[in-house]
Design a protein around this motif. Structure first.
Motif, short mmCIF file in Angstrom:
data_model
loop_
_atom_site.label_atom_id
_atom_site.label_comp_id
_atom_site.label_asym_id
_atom_site.label_seq_id
_atom_site.Cartn_x
_atom_site.Cartn_y
_atom_site.Cartn_z
N ASN A 36 5.67 -21.93 -4.90
CA ASN A 36 6.48 -22.87 -4.13
C ASN A 36 7.94 -22.45 -4.00
OD1 ASN A 36 7.05 -23.45 -6.81
ND2 ASN A 36 7.22 -25.65 -6.47
N SER A 43 2.87 -28.03 -0.55
CA SER A 43 1.58 -28.44 -1.11
C SER A 43 0.46 -28.35 -0.07
CB SER A 43 1.66 -29.86 -1.68
OG SER A 43 2.03 -30.78 -0.68
N ASP A 67 -2.60 -28.32 -9.86
CA ASP A 67 -1.18 -28.47 -10.22
C ASP A 67 -0.72 -27.44 -11.24
OD1 ASP A 67 -0.82 -30.60 -8.51
OD2 ASP A 67 -1.10 -32.13 -10.05
#
Length: 84
Positions: A36, A43, A67
């Motif tokens: 990220n 996401s 996650d």
């Protein structure tokens, strides 16, 4: 699918990232790449990449683990550990 070597899997995952995020083409990616922050993949982009990899490799990664996949190396480990 026959088991890939870890290096082959790394290349498959990097190519999938490029396919899903063509704006990254030419950006060097490695197992240390933090998805990220280093790539700006959000996401939804990550969901696309994981789903595409699951389909291509015929391996399911439980959603609760998604996650924990922060680096490309984490993604490699998640898929590689499930290969037969």
């Amino acid at each position: 699918m026959a088991k890939m070597t870890r290096d082959e899997l790394v290349q498959e995952i990097i190519q999938t990232v490029y396919d899903c995020a063509p704006e990254l083409e030419g950006v060097e990616l490695s197992e240390e790449t933090v998805i990220n922050t280093d790539t700006n993949i959000d996401s939804m982009g990550m969901t696309l990449i994981i789903c595409r990899l699951e389909a291509n490799l015929d391996i399911n990664i439980p959603h609760k683990e998604w996650d924990t996949l922060l680096t490309l190396g984490d993604v490699v480990n998640a898929f590689y550990s499930r290969m037969e």
